[in-house]
Design a protein around this motif. Sequence first.
Motif, PDB file in Angstrom:
ATOM      1  N   PRO A   1       0.821  -1.218   0.000  1.00 40.81           N
ATOM      2  CA  PRO A   1       0.000   0.000   0.000  1.00 40.81           C
ATOM      3  C   PRO A   1       0.852   1.264   0.000  1.00 40.81           C
ATOM      4  N   MET A   2       0.333   2.300  -0.662  1.00 35.13           N
ATOM      5  CA  MET A   2       1.014   3.593  -0.688  1.00 35.13           C
ATOM      6  C   MET A   2       0.009   4.702  -0.443  1.00 35.13           C
ATOM      7  N   ASN A   3       0.398   5.671   0.379  1.00 36.89           N
ATOM      8  CA  ASN A   3      -0.407   6.877   0.493  1.00 36.89           C
ATOM      9  C   ASN A   3       0.011   7.829  -0.626  1.00 36.89           C
ATOM     10  N   ARG A   4      -0.592   9.022  -0.663  1.00 35.19           N
ATOM     11  CA  ARG A   4      -0.313   9.936  -1.775  1.00 35.19           C
ATOM     12  C   ARG A   4       1.166  10.317  -1.834  1.00 35.19           C
ATOM     13  N   THR A   5       1.774  10.589  -0.670  1.00 40.45           N
ATOM     14  CA  THR A   5       3.188  10.977  -0.641  1.00 40.45           C
ATOM     15  C   THR A   5       4.075   9.865  -1.180  1.00 40.45           C
ATOM     16  N   GLN A   6       3.795   8.637  -0.773  1.00 40.30           N
ATOM     17  CA  GLN A   6       4.583   7.500  -1.241  1.00 40.30           C
ATOM     18  C   GLN A   6       4.375   7.252  -2.730  1.00 40.30           C
ATOM     19  N   LEU A   7       3.150   7.463  -3.206  1.00 44.76           N
ATOM     20  CA  LEU A   7       2.859   7.283  -4.634  1.00 44.76           C
ATOM     21  C   LEU A   7       3.660   8.279  -5.469  1.00 44.76           C
ATOM     22  N   LEU A   8       3.677   9.541  -5.051  1.00 47.08           N
ATOM     23  CA  LEU A   8       4.434  10.552  -5.783  1.00 47.08           C
ATOM     24  C   LEU A   8       5.925  10.226  -5.761  1.00 47.08           C
ATOM     25  N   SER A   9       6.400   9.723  -4.643  1.00 46.50           N
ATOM     26  CA  SER A   9       7.807   9.336  -4.535  1.00 46.50           C
ATOM     27  C   SER A   9       8.122   8.189  -5.491  1.00 46.50           C
ATOM     28  N   ALA A  10       7.204   7.230  -5.602  1.00 45.03           N
ATOM     29  CA  ALA A  10       7.409   6.105  -6.511  1.00 45.03           C
ATOM     30  C   ALA A  10       7.516   6.589  -7.954  1.00 45.03           C
ATOM     31  N   PHE A  11       6.678   7.536  -8.340  1.00 46.41           N
ATOM     32  CA  PHE A  11       6.739   8.044  -9.710  1.00 46.41           C
ATOM     33  C   PHE A  11       8.024   8.834  -9.949  1.00 46.41           C
ATOM     34  N   ARG A  12       8.514   9.534  -8.934  1.00 48.10           N
ATOM     35  CA  ARG A  12       9.776  10.256  -9.098  1.00 48.10           C
ATOM     36  C   ARG A  12      10.931   9.296  -9.391  1.00 48.10           C
ATOM     37  N   ASN A  13      10.818   8.077  -8.891  1.00 52.84           N
ATOM     38  CA  ASN A  13      11.881   7.081  -9.066  1.00 52.84           C
ATOM     39  C   ASN A  13      11.749   6.275 -10.345  1.00 52.84           C
ATOM     40  N   TYR A  14      10.682   6.525 -11.137  1.00 48.77           N
ATOM     41  CA  TYR A  14      10.522   5.804 -12.405  1.00 48.77           C
ATOM     42  C   TYR A  14      11.550   6.332 -13.418  1.00 48.77           C
ATOM     43  N   GLY A  15      12.719   5.831 -13.372  1.00 46.91           N
ATOM     44  CA  GLY A  15      13.795   6.294 -14.228  1.00 46.91           C
ATOM     45  C   GLY A  15      15.122   6.210 -13.505  1.00 46.91           C
ATOM     46  N   GLY A  16      15.060   6.096 -12.190  1.00 47.39           N
ATOM     47  CA  GLY A  16      16.274   5.971 -11.402  1.00 47.39           C
ATOM     48  C   GLY A  16      16.775   4.534 -11.333  1.00 47.39           C
ATOM     49  N   ILE A  17      17.876   4.362 -10.637  1.00 45.21           N
ATOM     50  CA  ILE A  17      18.496   3.039 -10.520  1.00 45.21           C
ATOM     51  C   ILE A  17      17.566   2.048  -9.831  1.00 45.21           C
ATOM     52  N   SER A  18      16.907   2.491  -8.754  1.00 52.06           N
ATOM     53  CA  SER A  18      16.050   1.566  -8.002  1.00 52.06           C
ATOM     54  C   SER A  18      14.906   1.045  -8.876  1.00 52.06           C
ATOM     55  N   SER A  19      14.340   1.907  -9.715  1.00 54.68           N
ATOM     56  CA  SER A  19      13.256   1.485 -10.593  1.00 54.68           C
ATOM     57  C   SER A  19      13.739   0.464 -11.615  1.00 54.68           C
ATOM     58  N   ARG A  20      14.943   0.679 -12.139  1.00 54.70           N
ATOM     59  CA  ARG A  20      15.496  -0.259 -13.122  1.00 54.70           C
ATOM     60  C   ARG A  20      15.814  -1.610 -12.481  1.00 54.70           C
ATOM     61  N   ILE A  21      16.294  -1.570 -11.233  1.00 52.68           N
ATOM     62  CA  ILE A  21      16.589  -2.825 -10.538  1.00 52.68           C
ATOM     63  C   ILE A  21      15.297  -3.607 -10.290  1.00 52.68           C
ATOM     64  N   LYS A  22      14.249  -2.907  -9.825  1.00 47.59           N
ATOM     65  CA  LYS A  22      12.968  -3.575  -9.587  1.00 47.59           C
ATOM     66  C   LYS A  22      12.421  -4.185 -10.866  1.00 47.59           C
ATOM     67  N   SER A  23      12.522  -3.437 -11.965  1.00 47.23           N
ATOM     68  CA  SER A  23      12.036  -3.940 -13.246  1.00 47.23           C
ATOM     69  C   SER A  23      12.809  -5.186 -13.677  1.00 47.23           C
ATOM     70  N   PHE A  24      14.106  -5.178 -13.436  1.00 49.61           N
ATOM     71  CA  PHE A  24      14.938  -6.333 -13.788  1.00 49.61           C
ATOM     72  C   PHE A  24      14.571  -7.544 -12.934  1.00 49.61           C
ATOM     73  N   LEU A  25      14.401  -7.330 -11.619  1.00 46.75           N
ATOM     74  CA  LEU A  25      14.086  -8.444 -10.731  1.00 46.75           C
ATOM     75  C   LEU A  25      12.733  -9.067 -11.065  1.00 46.75           C
ATOM     76  N   LYS A  26      11.773  -8.233 -11.482  1.00 44.95           N
ATOM     77  CA  LYS A  26      10.461  -8.770 -11.857  1.00 44.95           C
ATOM     78  C   LYS A  26      10.549  -9.676 -13.075  1.00 44.95           C
ATOM     79  N   SER A  27      11.580  -9.454 -13.902  1.00 37.95           N
ATOM     80  CA  SER A  27      11.724 -10.259 -15.118  1.00 37.95           C
ATOM     81  C   SER A  27      12.329 -11.629 -14.851  1.00 37.95           C
TER      82      SER A  27
END
Length: 568
Positions: A72-98
């Motif tokens: 679950p994410m509140n609004r602040t956490q959701l905005l933070s998640a979108f800010r990271n869509y392009g950073g290293i952490s987002s790429r790592i998560k995308s890789f691990l899901k694969s």
Amino acid sequence: MRILGIHDGHNASVAMLEDGKLKWLIQEERLRREKNFDGFPEMALKKVMTLENLTAKDIDYVAMNGFYMPSPMNRTQLLSAFRNYGGISSRIKSFLKSIPSIDSMKASKNRAMRLEKLRHFGFVESKIRFVDHHTCHASSAYFGNGNFNEPILVLTNDGAGDRICASVSIGQSGSLKRIAAVDENNSIGLLYAMFTFLTGMVPLEHEFKLMGMAPYADSKGVRKVADELHKMFQFDEDGLVWKFTKGYSIYTSLNYFREFIYLKRFDHLMGGLQLFVEEFLARWVMNAVKKTGIRKIALSGGTFMNVKANQKLMELDVVDQIFVFPSCGDESNAFGAACNVYSEVGNYSSFCKLDTVYWGVEWSDELIKSEYQSYKFQNRYSFEYFDDIEMKVASVLADGDVVARFKGREEFGARSLGNRAIIANPSKPEVIKEINELIKCRDFWMPFASSVLAESMDEYVRWDSKKNFPYYMIMTYDTKPLAHTQIAGGIHPYDKTVRPQCVTREHNFDYWRLINRFKELTGIGGILNTSLNLHGLPLVYEPKDAFEVIEKSGLKHLAIGNYFLSKN
């Protein structure tokens, strides 16, 4: 047979089916007073069980939306998640899901956590069924449509769920067969959310603001942006599946789209995105009809909350009939999950076709009076009972005043359908400014909607009852000249379309009678309708929420049950 459907993610909800009939569908946000609440719907679950006087032993099955539910994410956490869509952490998560083994291990851990929450309520694991996210969407569309006598083409489309963002299925004789699915990394729903975020608004919530601005943009600028977006996606040979052509995931594309929008006009971006989505979905539907030969379609998933895109699909020559599940975001998947399980363990022929969305709680006049007497008001009010409250409200509307209405069972979903509503005389466009500035705090370009008598629909709206019946404000329609004066406040001022609720005697007699009284007084067969809530909060749930609206805003009148409350 009783089946509980539970959606424990973004805009959480609980549904209850009894022998194929939907008895309750309640969103957690209403009880918690937190818009689009993300998480386990504990309060809604308790409420449904209490309303039916049931314990866990009385439930035959619990149907859960999705095999995997993100944290679950509140609004602040959701905005933070979108800010990271392009950073290293987002790429790592995308890789691990694969990596299937890692993704499966994470899903198993997630499942165990969800099962533990259900055990806390007394449910045993043998009664719990998990249903794939897009199967839930497809089930809500297919079983909500209620046509089991002929094949139905069922399409789902959203940001993502259980690792896909869209699906194509054929529904026939009470069962669904999926024939195509699109990987979540190619999501056009997430693309729309990305644009929402990059234009300074809240993703998964404010997409409707981009859609509202789109008609005002210059057509040449819009066309240019749409053409650029089309080049980013490519359909496969049969046209049912597509991919994002940039060679990586939409999830990791934030920096790419940040550069894409740089120095482009905001209205061109909003209009171009909207045009792209309309054309893209239309092409997908045409491809699916051509592939299957099925011309009757049923749709669900958050992307189909786009009412302007739905109109374009309705107008396609290849579509004979269209059904869009009312408020078809993830909040509807509690119903879809319950329907899917019931279709496997029950008799699909006993499903009741949906013809209403009033699936929430109703408050008696006695309880309303008690709540009024205990509420600590700061302002002074008159509080009067009327045997014919509908006539009282109609006369106040005819005089040009705005009235909030709280009566009958609460409606489900993102749209007010009259029972928890702010209503006004639609022939007076100046009332829009009053509602925006004193009550709703809405962006000035956002249009309002209309509730129209079934008997008056043909006077205002260009519609074909063979294709669709507009009960739920889930798509727009072109209007006739009379609408441009009589219900001007409730139509879209730039393109003259309307998002109507067709109000019938059968579905909501009290609301129908109110509008009919208004027509007797004014000659106008519709009223302006927007949701009863303060800015940033969900639709009101109980009387004290309605009292809070009139206390904290410029609203002067509240019709609640058969009582009329006026601010002195």
